[in-house]
Motif scaffolding. Structure first.
Motif, PDB file in Angstrom:
ATOM      1  N   ILE A 193       0.905  -1.252  -0.083  1.00 46.01           N
ATOM      2  CA  ILE A 193       0.012  -0.129  -0.070  1.00 46.01           C
ATOM      3  C   ILE A 193       0.843   1.150  -0.032  1.00 46.01           C
ATOM      4  CG2 ILE A 193      -1.581   1.089   1.475  1.00 46.01           C
ATOM      5  CD1 ILE A 193      -2.826  -1.100  -0.059  1.00 46.01           C
ATOM      6  N   ARG A 210      -3.903   1.580  -7.557  1.00 43.19           N
ATOM      7  CA  ARG A 210      -4.206   1.560  -6.071  1.00 43.19           C
ATOM      8  C   ARG A 210      -5.411   0.774  -5.808  1.00 43.19           C
ATOM      9  NH1 ARG A 210      -3.283   7.091  -3.044  1.00 43.19           N
ATOM     10  NH2 ARG A 210      -3.477   5.849  -1.339  1.00 43.19           N
ATOM     11  N   SER A 214      -5.379  -2.788  -3.946  1.00 37.40           N
ATOM     12  CA  SER A 214      -6.082  -3.019  -2.611  1.00 37.40           C
ATOM     13  C   SER A 214      -6.978  -4.247  -2.726  1.00 37.40           C
ATOM     14  CB  SER A 214      -6.856  -1.944  -2.174  1.00 37.40           C
ATOM     15  OG  SER A 214      -7.465  -2.162  -1.277  1.00 37.40           O
ATOM     16  N   GLU A 218      -6.558  -7.726  -0.684  1.00 37.55           N
ATOM     17  CA  GLU A 218      -7.773  -8.705   0.224  1.00 37.55           C
ATOM     18  C   GLU A 218      -8.135  -9.883  -0.285  1.00 37.55           C
ATOM     19  OE1 GLU A 218      -8.844  -7.081   2.843  1.00 37.55           O
ATOM     20  OE2 GLU A 218      -7.930  -5.272   2.739  1.00 37.55           O
ATOM     21  N   LEU A 258      -4.883  -2.557   6.684  1.00 39.61           N
ATOM     22  CA  LEU A 258      -5.767  -3.263   5.887  1.00 39.61           C
ATOM     23  C   LEU A 258      -6.855  -3.856   6.580  1.00 39.61           C
ATOM     24  CD1 LEU A 258      -2.647  -3.669   4.743  1.00 39.61           C
ATOM     25  CD2 LEU A 258      -4.511  -4.177   2.825  1.00 39.61           C
ATOM     26  N   GLY A 263     -13.042  -2.623   0.317  1.00 37.87           N
ATOM     27  CA  GLY A 263     -13.028  -2.885  -0.736  1.00 37.87           C
ATOM     28  C   GLY A 263     -14.368  -3.483  -1.419  1.00 37.87           C
TER      29      GLY A 263
END
Length: 322
Positions: A193, A210, A214, A218, A258, A263
């Motif tokens: 990140i 980005r 992300s 996940e 995170l 997301g």
């Protein structure tokens, strides 16, 4: 102006969509590494191009030329023996471009410094908030009715979960959620990140990497959690239930922390419930072509920046009479 400076600055226009398309067809871990490395290479190449462009203009200034023991008439002649910088003395284009490059470098340096300060401050506040909570090894339980859970990087890294989140999940789902956050810590996902954030600061077009990065991180943690609990449906249920519980929570977690609740959760749940079919021969060939195109973009960007640096070095040596 050296034409080798152009590809590193414009290559993200092509490389970013290509990288996004390729990442969508890869396993989550491979996709995360691909996107992070792409961002790092393109950001480094474009930043080097700006540095070289600013230096090229600075060398036309008599004080800078004198400081570098350069023979100014040779440097500004721009005809023989100056390699790729044969047009170094063309101040009509070089000087304005160098001024723009210097301003952009200053803005980038300020933005990177500010981002680094904000990142450290957020981590410090988050770790201070966990100082008085109930801790057991890597797990820190916050006495908070708002459901939330996230992986807090640091030394040591911690899984922060609120009592509200623990009450919202069943025992098996808690285990899956903790395995998800543990995967973030074990994989050092916060570093990915940070790389993406700094790359986007150096070149605005890299912001397009980005969101898929992300998502890939996940999904990587989702798959790790499913493997840890041995039940993909349980992992999907844990992710979905945790996201529903935290949907109204105003979280103050750090930007580099995170969480399983972030997301496109429905898309992640669907990926856990439905295995991706193996790629057919046609899809495999298409993937190889896209990978070759992306590799070509990265190699061209890096090679052009290095070639421009070599040309400038050779030009300076010639101007010094070496």
């Amino acid at each position: 102006m050296n034409p080798d400076l152009v590809p590193p600055l414009l290559m993200p226009l092509l490389a970013v969509p290509v990288a996004r398309r390729l990442a969508a067809s890869l396993a989550p871990r491979a996709a995360a590494w691909l996107l992070a490395c792409t961002a790092a290479v393109l950001a480094a190449s474009s930043t080097l191009a700006l540095v070289l462009l600013a230096a090229q203009g600075a060398l036309l200034l008599p004080p800078v030329a004198a400081l570098g023991h350069l023979t100014l008439p040779l440097l500004t002649a721009g005809t023989d023996g100056l390699g790729g910088f044969a047009g170094l003395g063309s101040a009509g284009l070089t000087v304005p471009a160098a001024c723009v490059a210097a301003v952009l470098l200053a803005v980038c340096a300020g933005a990177v410094t500010l981002a680094g300060h904000r990142y450290r401050a957020e981590l410090a506040r988050a770790r201070a908030a966990t100082g008085s909570c109930v801790a057991s090894g890597e797990l820190a339980v916050l006495q908070d009715s708002d459901p939330d859970a996230y992986a807090l990087p640091g030394r040591p890294g911690r899984i922060v979960v609120t009592t509200g989140m623990l009450r919202a999940l069943r025992p098996g789902e808690r285990e899956a959620l903790l395995a998800h956050e543990r995967a973030h810590l074990a994989g050092h996902h916060h570093r990915f990140i940070v790389v993406a954030a700094l790359a986007a600061t150096c070149h605005p077009l890299l912001r397009g990497l980005r969101a898929p990065l992300s998502y890939a991180l996940e999904r990587w943690a989702d798959e790790s959690a499913a493997s840890a609990v041995g039940d993909r449906r349980l992992a999907a249920r844990a992710v979905g239930r945790a996201a529903l519980a935290a949907r109204t929570t105003g979280s103050a977690r750090p930007s580099a922390a995170l969480a399983a609740t972030t997301g496109p959760v429905p898309r992640r749940v669907a990926a856990l419930l439905h295995a991706t079919p193996p790629a057919g021969p046609r899809q495999a060939r298409g993937r190889r072509l896209v990978a070759a195109l992306l590799a070509g973009c990265l190699l061209l960007s890096a090679a052009a920046a290095v070639e421009a640096a070599t040309d400038l070095h050779d030009s300076v040596e010639i101007a010094q009479g070496e």
